[in-house]
Design a protein around this motif. Structure first.
Motif, PDB file in Angstrom:
ATOM      1  N   GLU A 116     -25.021 -73.544 -26.675  1.00 11.98           N
ATOM      2  CA  GLU A 116     -24.425 -72.818 -28.006  1.00 11.98           C
ATOM      3  C   GLU A 116     -23.651 -71.295 -27.513  1.00 11.98           C
ATOM      4  O   GLU A 116     -23.593 -70.754 -28.271  1.00 11.98           O
ATOM      5  CB  GLU A 116     -26.153 -72.364 -28.675  1.00 11.98           C
ATOM      6  CG  GLU A 116     -26.366 -73.679 -29.333  1.00 11.98           C
ATOM      7  CD  GLU A 116     -27.584 -74.048 -30.065  1.00 11.98           C
ATOM      8  OE1 GLU A 116     -28.908 -72.717 -29.662  1.00 11.98           O
ATOM      9  OE2 GLU A 116     -28.369 -74.363 -30.592  1.00 11.98           O
ATOM     10  N   GLN A 117     -23.747 -71.094 -25.858  1.00 12.15           N
ATOM     11  CA  GLN A 117     -23.785 -69.987 -25.715  1.00 12.15           C
ATOM     12  C   GLN A 117     -21.195 -69.627 -25.528  1.00 12.15           C
ATOM     13  O   GLN A 117     -21.522 -68.456 -25.916  1.00 12.15           O
ATOM     14  CB  GLN A 117     -23.562 -69.583 -24.397  1.00 12.15           C
ATOM     15  CG  GLN A 117     -25.633 -69.266 -23.957  1.00 12.15           C
ATOM     16  CD  GLN A 117     -25.946 -67.829 -24.575  1.00 12.15           C
ATOM     17  OE1 GLN A 117     -25.581 -67.095 -24.485  1.00 12.15           O
ATOM     18  NE2 GLN A 117     -27.176 -68.707 -24.939  1.00 12.15           N
ATOM     19  N   PHE A 118     -20.957 -71.173 -26.320  1.00 16.44           N
ATOM     20  CA  PHE A 118     -20.004 -71.425 -26.088  1.00 16.44           C
ATOM     21  C   PHE A 118     -18.699 -70.776 -27.354  1.00 16.44           C
ATOM     22  O   PHE A 118     -19.421 -71.776 -27.832  1.00 16.44           O
ATOM     23  CB  PHE A 118     -19.267 -72.140 -25.649  1.00 16.44           C
ATOM     24  CG  PHE A 118     -19.468 -72.272 -24.417  1.00 16.44           C
ATOM     25  CD1 PHE A 118     -18.350 -71.961 -23.741  1.00 16.44           C
ATOM     26  CD2 PHE A 118     -20.337 -73.259 -23.696  1.00 16.44           C
ATOM     27  CE1 PHE A 118     -18.659 -72.419 -21.619  1.00 16.44           C
ATOM     28  CE2 PHE A 118     -21.099 -73.107 -22.454  1.00 16.44           C
ATOM     29  CZ  PHE A 118     -20.338 -72.722 -21.348  1.00 16.44           C
ATOM     30  N   GLN A 119     -19.278 -69.423 -27.874  1.00 16.87           N
ATOM     31  CA  GLN A 119     -19.184 -69.406 -29.264  1.00 16.87           C
ATOM     32  C   GLN A 119     -17.590 -69.695 -29.567  1.00 16.87           C
ATOM     33  O   GLN A 119     -16.359 -68.820 -28.872  1.00 16.87           O
ATOM     34  CB  GLN A 119     -19.418 -67.801 -29.790  1.00 16.87           C
ATOM     35  CG  GLN A 119     -21.182 -68.411 -29.837  1.00 16.87           C
ATOM     36  CD  GLN A 119     -21.978 -68.966 -30.829  1.00 16.87           C
ATOM     37  OE1 GLN A 119     -21.077 -69.140 -31.660  1.00 16.87           O
ATOM     38  NE2 GLN A 119     -22.421 -70.048 -30.892  1.00 16.87           N
ATOM     39  N   GLU A 120     -17.086 -70.100 -30.897  1.00 14.91           N
ATOM     40  CA  GLU A 120     -15.766 -69.716 -30.817  1.00 14.91           C
ATOM     41  C   GLU A 120     -15.448 -67.583 -31.346  1.00 14.91           C
ATOM     42  O   GLU A 120     -15.755 -67.076 -31.732  1.00 14.91           O
ATOM     43  CB  GLU A 120     -15.055 -70.213 -32.420  1.00 14.91           C
ATOM     44  CG  GLU A 120     -15.457 -71.486 -32.479  1.00 14.91           C
ATOM     45  CD  GLU A 120     -15.027 -72.107 -33.644  1.00 14.91           C
ATOM     46  OE1 GLU A 120     -14.311 -71.720 -34.364  1.00 14.91           O
ATOM     47  OE2 GLU A 120     -14.836 -73.275 -33.881  1.00 14.91           O
ATOM     48  N   ASN A 121     -13.697 -67.913 -30.913  1.00 20.23           N
ATOM     49  CA  ASN A 121     -13.610 -65.638 -31.198  1.00 20.23           C
ATOM     50  C   ASN A 121     -14.599 -65.204 -30.336  1.00 20.23           C
ATOM     51  O   ASN A 121     -15.269 -64.411 -31.607  1.00 20.23           O
ATOM     52  CB  ASN A 121     -13.594 -65.860 -32.096  1.00 20.23           C
ATOM     53  CG  ASN A 121     -12.039 -66.502 -33.544  1.00 20.23           C
ATOM     54  OD1 ASN A 121     -11.470 -66.780 -32.898  1.00 20.23           O
ATOM     55  ND2 ASN A 121     -13.121 -67.175 -34.353  1.00 20.23           N
ATOM     56  N   PRO A 122     -14.696 -65.446 -29.066  1.00 25.81           N
ATOM     57  CA  PRO A 122     -15.998 -64.177 -28.641  1.00 25.81           C
ATOM     58  C   PRO A 122     -15.357 -63.115 -28.292  1.00 25.81           C
ATOM     59  O   PRO A 122     -14.249 -63.276 -28.233  1.00 25.81           O
ATOM     60  CB  PRO A 122     -16.234 -65.120 -26.900  1.00 25.81           C
ATOM     61  CG  PRO A 122     -14.538 -66.121 -27.441  1.00 25.81           C
ATOM     62  CD  PRO A 122     -14.452 -66.376 -28.656  1.00 25.81           C
ATOM     63  N   ALA A 123     -15.891 -62.073 -28.667  1.00 22.49           N
ATOM     64  CA  ALA A 123     -15.812 -60.876 -28.445  1.00 22.49           C
ATOM     65  C   ALA A 123     -15.558 -60.434 -27.124  1.00 22.49           C
ATOM     66  O   ALA A 123     -15.418 -59.336 -26.587  1.00 22.49           O
ATOM     67  CB  ALA A 123     -16.328 -59.437 -29.122  1.00 22.49           C
ATOM     68  N   GLU A 124     -16.733 -60.839 -26.295  1.00 21.93           N
ATOM     69  CA  GLU A 124     -16.661 -60.881 -25.083  1.00 21.93           C
ATOM     70  C   GLU A 124     -16.661 -62.123 -23.972  1.00 21.93           C
ATOM     71  O   GLU A 124     -16.711 -62.975 -24.492  1.00 21.93           O
ATOM     72  CB  GLU A 124     -17.811 -60.355 -24.165  1.00 21.93           C
ATOM     73  CG  GLU A 124     -19.194 -61.077 -24.654  1.00 21.93           C
ATOM     74  CD  GLU A 124     -20.730 -59.962 -23.944  1.00 21.93           C
ATOM     75  OE1 GLU A 124     -20.418 -59.606 -22.977  1.00 21.93           O
ATOM     76  OE2 GLU A 124     -21.557 -60.793 -24.660  1.00 21.93           O
TER      77      GLU A 124
END
Length: 778
Positions: free
Chosen positions: A639-647
């Motif tokens: 779940e740490q692998f998010q879409e459109n990450p800011a970092e």
């Protein structure tokens, strides 16, 4: 048909089919002194059921025929005392010989009665019990007709189900508007394999849609009566769910068939069944009395029989869910299950796989996993670690039963000590031999015979649980010992003053071949089966299978494969290459903000590089795989692998671990994968035995023991990157060995555009240019 009463879990027995046949021959030889006695008499009769003629036949163990009477003998062998056999077991025994009695009376109208004799041979004591009963013709006619009427009900039900199934299949169209690249070709190959009754190995890269491309044509062949039952075998729960979803998709398009997913016994049992004896388990007491209505209810109302469905009806009808699922599977068209239900010699499905049945066809998913799994299935180990503590516990119990238990354990300890003495006299820590450990197998076999009766006499206790654990390890060891041949080695190891004995199956290919030959044919497929010849060899298909490799359906320029020529990761070179590795990883992630996976061959090497990486890059968010992650921890990690990450997120993982296959991070949830080292398994005595075995077999020992398994881990890890036609990203291979012909010849077709990178500057340019060319993806 005749089963009734309680479900009694089958007690583990040393009474193998071979041993039973030997006892039969021995008793039959004794009977043959009577000139009127004939052994193995074939009896038959044709009956009409559901407007179809069926041949009812069997072989009576022995018949004594005179002018005055007929006597039929049925011989049964087992470990239990005769007077402890359940009523259900005896009913089945007598049921079989009563059918023979009816058949012999049909052949001999001059007789109005027949004498039936049940001869029971108790294997552990060689005690013989004989029971005789006389039956009149009208009794056996009624018994036989009742049996046929009951069987006809289920035949009619099955015929109706198959008629509905076939009509729906004939109307079924491919459930998508169009075939993807490679799907039509794969579907055609699968159909042709079934038609020709062959075995096919398929490499179908990610995105091919291999589940629908194998199930759809196999089901179409089923609708044409080319097969009656499909087994979809896989190693992971996630792929079983994909198979379920694929069948559901076709059901939405009109498909009507019965599918079932088999769940392991320890996972599907209800909480109130845990740690309860069978004779006290409410789901086992009277199981067979409730089974038929439960099956009728299930089959009338459900098509997709998942774990949740089995549990629902098992609760409703108060039947054990695991056994219920096995009984229900007999009426199902598609059975989704783990590899072990076909291949494991200890737990395979005897109701399907005692003999060849060309109604069955096998679809084997993620088959690269079967290489190591099958070696484990056909290997076994036992040790003496539990013996002293068991003896100490038993000594405190003052009775004859405990004394006998101690006596048996001391015999086993004596054999272990003899093995230990030999190794110590040779001043070694281990010994490898071609020979089976016959002395140990002999004493363990006798112990297993003893324990079968001893355990029934004991009251529940922690001591009994520990004794059972040791017994089961001994039983497994003995059963695997019966398979020992030239593909095995025995390894005896001294470890902390204890003796460990392993029977290692180095090459299970002939066992896999035998299992696959139990059906009409098979399709064995995976996203990574390169080189194909290796997998055909180790999975029993080198002489009798076809091979098919599909291209990737995704654009080649969506993925850049970069090999760093300036990095060495052999054990001696690791300290000197740490800086180059860290700098290369930083270069990769600086070009574009996003989520990255870094793979390493071991936890220790992972930790070494992770410490150095975090020291130089304290602002970069990192997470790491650990050795004991449960489902919740695994879910949190992904779940740490998010879409459109800011970092940027960097995840450190282990090759061959839970995150190197079976995860699906689509779109920009993952944009880069770095693989440090060529993934060779660690040097070990057992891997060296595999190497030496294949060196003698085909001259490719190192490749089979080390290189191929390592490369499979690499390909699986790299396969996490491109999961759809819109995905784009970089695979960074950090080891100069990847660029040698020894490795590039193993690259799949869609890796042929790889590039060699000779310097850090070249890497920077390559990474930046790739993302510059893919700016439209942002």
């Amino acid at each position: 048909m005749l089963r009734s009463g309680d479900l009694n879990e089958i007690k583990n027995s040393q009474n193998t089919a071979q041993n039973g046949a030997r006892i039969h021959r021995r008793l039959q030889k004794q009977r043959s002194k009577d000139s009127n006695y004939e052994s193995e008499v074939y009896l038959k009769s044709i009956v009409n059921m559901n407007d179809t003629e069926y041949l009812i036949s069997g072989r009576a163990d022995g018949i004594t025929l005179t002018d005055a009477q007929a006597v039929i003998e049925e011989i049964k062998t087992s470990d239990q005392p005769y007077d402890e056999l359940s009523d259900n077991t005896l009913e089945l025994y007598w049921g079989q010989v009563k059918v023979y009695g009816n058949l012999i009376l049909k052949e001999h109208p001059e007789f109005e009665h027949v004498t039936l004799q049940l001869t029971y041979f108790r294997v552990s004591t060689e005690e013989i019990t004989t029971d005789e009963k006389v039956f009149q013709r009208d009794e056996l006619d009624k018994f036989f007709q009742d049996l046929i009427d009951e069987y006809e009900y289920w035949l009619v039900l099955r015929a109706k189900l198959r008629k509905t199934r076939n009509e729906s299949i004939q109307k079924l169209a491919f459930p998508f508007p169009a075939f993807r690249t490679g799907q039509h070709e794969l579907a055609a190959a699968v159909y042709k394999t079934i038609y020709l009754q062959k075995r096919l190995f398929v490499e179908a890269p990610t995105g091919t849609g291999k589940t629908i491309s194998t199930l759809f044509p196999a089901i179409k062949a089923m609708g044409e009566e080319k097969v009656q039952r499909l087994f979809y075998l896989t190693a992971k729960q996630s792929t079983r769910h994909v198979a379920e979803e694929t069948l559901e998709l076709m059901a939405d398009k009109g498909l009507k068939l019965k599918s079932i997913t088999l769940t392991a016994k320890d996972k599907i049992r209800f909480p109130e069944e845990q740690d309860v004896l069978p004779e006290e388990n409410p789901y086992m007491i009277g199981y067979y009395d409730r089974l038929k209505p439960a099956l009728s209810d299930l089959l009338t109302n459900e098509d997709a029989i998942t774990r949740a469905v089995i549990e629902k009806y098992a609760q409703k009808h108060m039947v054990d869910p695991f056994e219920f699922s096995l009984d229900a599977s007999l009426f199902c068209d598609v059975i989704i299950c783990d590899y072990n239900y076909l291949f494991d010699p200890l737990v395979y499905l005897q109701r399907f796989f005692i003999e060849k049945d060309t109604d069955n066809f096998f679809l084997i998913d993620e088959v690269h996993n079967l290489v190591s799994r099958s070696r484990d299935m056909y290997s076994a180990e036992v040790n003496d670690k539990a013996i002293n503590s068991l003896l100490k516990s038993a000594k405190a119990i003052k009775n004859k039963s405990s004394e006998e238990f101690q006596k048996q354990l001391k015999k086993i300890r004596r054999v272990f000590n003899q093995m230990k003495k030999v190794i110590q006299e040779e001043d070694r820590e281990e010994k490898i031999t071609d020979d089976a450990p016959d002395k140990l197998l002999n004493v363990l076999g006798k112990f297993d015979d003893f324990m079968g009766e001893w355990m029934q006499e004991q009251k529940p206790s922690d001591f009994l649980d520990k004794a059972k654990d040791f017994f089961f390890s001994c039983l497994t060891f003995v059963k695997i010992g019966a398979l020992y041949d030239d593909s095995y080695k025995t390894r005896i190891v001294l470890e902390d003053k204890h003796v460990i004995v392993k029977q290692l199956c180095l090459d299970p290919s002939h066992f896999i071949d035998q299992s696959l030959d139990l059906g009409l044919g098979a399709v064995l497929f995976s996203a990574t089966l390169s080189p194909m010849e290796y997998y055909q060899s180790v999975l029993g298909g080198i002489d009798n299978s076809l091979a098919y490799q599909l291209p990737s359906p995704f654009p080649a320029n969506n993925q850049d494969i970069l090999i760093t020529q300036y990095v060495q990761t052999t054990y001696k070179q690791r300290p000197y290459n740490e800086e180059n590795i860290v700098t290369s990883l930083v270069t990769m992630i600086k070009a574009k903000t996003g989520n990255y996976l870094f793979f390493f061959p071991s936890y220790s090497y992972l930790q070494q590089v992770k410490v150095a990486f975090e020291r130089d890059n304290p602002d970069v968010k990192t997470i790491a795989q650990t050795g004991a992650m449960d489902n919740a921890a695994r879910k949190d990690f992904l779940e740490q692998f998010q879409e459109n990450p800011a970092e940027t997120l960097v995840a450190f993982c282990v090759l061959g671990g839970i995150f190197s296959e079976g995860i699906d991070l689509r779109g920009d949830r993952l944009i880069g994968v770095a693989i440090v080292s060529v993934g060779l398994p660690g040097l070990s005595a057992e891997n060296n035995l595999i190497r030496d075995y294949y060196d003698k077999e085909n001259g490719h020992g190192f490749e089979y023991a080390y290189q191929m398994p390592g490369m499979n881990n690499v390909l699986q890890a790299a396969g996490r990157l491109i999961r759809s036609s819109h995905d784009a990203g970089i695979i960074l291979l950090l080891d100069q060995r990847f660029s040698s012909s020894r490795y590039t010849k193993l690259f799949p077709q869609h890796w042929q555009h790889y590039r060699r990178i000779n310097s850090m500057e070249q890497l920077t340019g390559a990474v930046n240019n790739f993302w510059k060319d893919h700016q439209h993806e942002d």
